[in-house]
Structure formats: structure tokens, C-alpha cells
Design a protein around this motif. Structure first.
Motif, PDB file in Angstrom:
ATOM      1  N   PHE A  37       0.634   9.691   8.448  1.00 20.56           N
ATOM      2  CA  PHE A  37       0.484   8.275   8.147  1.00 20.56           C
ATOM      3  C   PHE A  37       1.095   8.020   6.776  1.00 20.56           C
ATOM      4  O   PHE A  37       1.320   8.947   6.009  1.00 20.56           O
ATOM      5  CB  PHE A  37      -0.995   7.879   8.110  1.00 20.56           C
ATOM      6  N   ARG A  38       1.300   6.750   6.469  1.00 18.64           N
ATOM      7  CA  ARG A  38       1.732   6.380   5.127  1.00 18.64           C
ATOM      8  C   ARG A  38       1.110   5.066   4.724  1.00 18.64           C
ATOM      9  O   ARG A  38       0.777   4.236   5.572  1.00 18.64           O
ATOM     10  CB  ARG A  38       3.253   6.303   5.021  1.00 18.64           C
ATOM     11  N   GLN A  39       0.967   4.898   3.413  1.00 20.20           N
ATOM     12  CA  GLN A  39       0.412   3.659   2.876  1.00 20.20           C
ATOM     13  C   GLN A  39       1.215   3.250   1.648  1.00 20.20           C
ATOM     14  O   GLN A  39       1.222   3.963   0.638  1.00 20.20           O
ATOM     15  CB  GLN A  39      -1.061   3.820   2.528  1.00 20.20           C
ATOM     16  N   GLU A  46      -0.314   3.046   7.827  1.00 19.76           N
ATOM     17  CA  GLU A  46       0.311   2.959   9.142  1.00 19.76           C
ATOM     18  C   GLU A  46       0.668   4.338   9.673  1.00 19.76           C
ATOM     19  O   GLU A  46       1.000   5.260   8.908  1.00 19.76           O
ATOM     20  CB  GLU A  46       1.581   2.091   9.092  1.00 19.76           C
ATOM     21  N   LEU A  47       0.612   4.455  10.995  1.00 18.62           N
ATOM     22  CA  LEU A  47       0.990   5.691  11.652  1.00 18.62           C
ATOM     23  C   LEU A  47       2.508   5.848  11.599  1.00 18.62           C
ATOM     24  O   LEU A  47       3.248   4.902  11.889  1.00 18.62           O
ATOM     25  CB  LEU A  47       0.516   5.681  13.100  1.00 18.62           C
ATOM     26  N   TYR A  59       6.982   8.510  17.421  1.00 20.44           N
ATOM     27  CA  TYR A  59       7.436   7.962  16.138  1.00 20.44           C
ATOM     28  C   TYR A  59       7.320   6.444  16.158  1.00 20.44           C
ATOM     29  O   TYR A  59       7.623   5.800  17.162  1.00 20.44           O
ATOM     30  CB  TYR A  59       8.892   8.342  15.878  1.00 20.44           C
ATOM     31  N   VAL A  60       6.928   5.900  15.020  1.00 20.90           N
ATOM     32  CA  VAL A  60       6.982   4.457  14.876  1.00 20.90           C
ATOM     33  C   VAL A  60       8.451   4.039  14.865  1.00 20.90           C
ATOM     34  O   VAL A  60       9.327   4.806  14.419  1.00 20.90           O
ATOM     35  CB  VAL A  60       6.249   4.020  13.582  1.00 20.90           C
ATOM     36  N   PHE A  67      13.267  10.546  11.090  1.00 19.48           N
ATOM     37  CA  PHE A  67      12.181  11.479  10.784  1.00 19.48           C
ATOM     38  C   PHE A  67      11.941  12.398  11.972  1.00 19.48           C
ATOM     39  O   PHE A  67      12.102  11.990  13.129  1.00 19.48           O
ATOM     40  CB  PHE A  67      10.881  10.730  10.503  1.00 19.48           C
ATOM     41  N   THR A  68      11.524  13.631  11.677  1.00 20.98           N
ATOM     42  CA  THR A  68      11.183  14.593  12.717  1.00 20.98           C
ATOM     43  C   THR A  68       9.884  15.300  12.350  1.00 20.98           C
ATOM     44  O   THR A  68       9.778  15.873  11.256  1.00 20.98           O
ATOM     45  CB  THR A  68      12.291  15.639  12.892  1.00 20.98           C
TER      46      THR A  68
END
Length: 116
Positions: A37-39, A46-47, A59-60, A67-68
Motif C-alpha cells: 500500500f502507499r499513502q 491506497e492499495l 496492480y492498481v 511496478f512488479t
């Protein structure tokens, strides 16, 4: 006690790459569904990506093709390889196991800053 320890964040220029690592203990945790996740400042967490026990990935849309997510069971580690980074990828990135024996666990987070 489950522990998730992230590393690999830092400052990178737009277009650059970083690889985040999430070391998990105990070792059995790595076999479960795991995610990143990241914020970003002022935004909700968010995922970003997930990997399941069969190594299927999600992946979003905003990171697809850049991204992998992967897993190395021998090292009890999940990775997030991030390429073609953009300023909007700037955030604190968190490793998560959403359901290990009924409980969700989080790492402490690692800062990723994309800036020239």
C-alpha cells in the motif's frame, strides 16, 4: 508475533527505479496473500499491488506496466520493483498481510520520494 520490515525507499529522479523489500517473520507469513500500500500526504492509504499464495498478482491501474510485485520464499521477503517512477508515486509505502490467522499486519513504512 508477526513482523514486517520494509526497506529500500529513498529519493529518486523521475524516470528512475527503486526496489522495496518486505522481510516477514515468522517464515510461514510469506506464503499468505501479501500486498503493498502507499499513502501520500493528505491522501488516504491506497492499495498498490498484491500477490497471492499461487503467485497471482494484482496492480492498481496507475502502476500497471511499471511496478512488479514478487516473492522470494527462501528469503521470506516480498519485493516491489518500481520502474519509470513519477512524482505522483511519492508516498510512504507499507507492506501488509491482510489476513494471517484472522489479523491484518502492517510494516512501519518506507518513504519514496520522486523529485528532480
Amino acid at each position: 508475533q508477526v513482523q514486517l520490515v520494509e526497506s529500500g525507499g529513498g529519493l529518486v529522479q523521475p524516470g528512475g527505479s527503486l526496489r522495496l523489500s518486505c522481510a516477514a517473520s515468522p517464515s510461514i507469513v510469506i506464503r499468505y496473500v501479501m500486498g503493498w500500500f502507499r499513502q501520500a500526504p493528505g491522501k488516504q492509504r491506497e492499495l498498490v499491488a498484491t500477490i497471492d499464495s499461487g503467485d497471482s498478482t494484482y496492480y492498481v491501474d496507475s502502476v500497471k506496466g511499471r511496478f512488479t510485485i514478487s516473492r522470494d520464499s527462501a528469503k521470506n521477503t516480498v519485493y516491489l520493483q518500481m520502474n519509470s517512477l513519477k512524482p505522483e508515486d511519492t508516498a510512504v509505502y507499507y507492506c501488509n498481510v491482510p489476513n494471517y490467522r484472522g489479523t491484518s499486519y502492517w510494516g512501519q513504512g518506507t518513504q519514496v520520494t520522486v523529485s528532480s
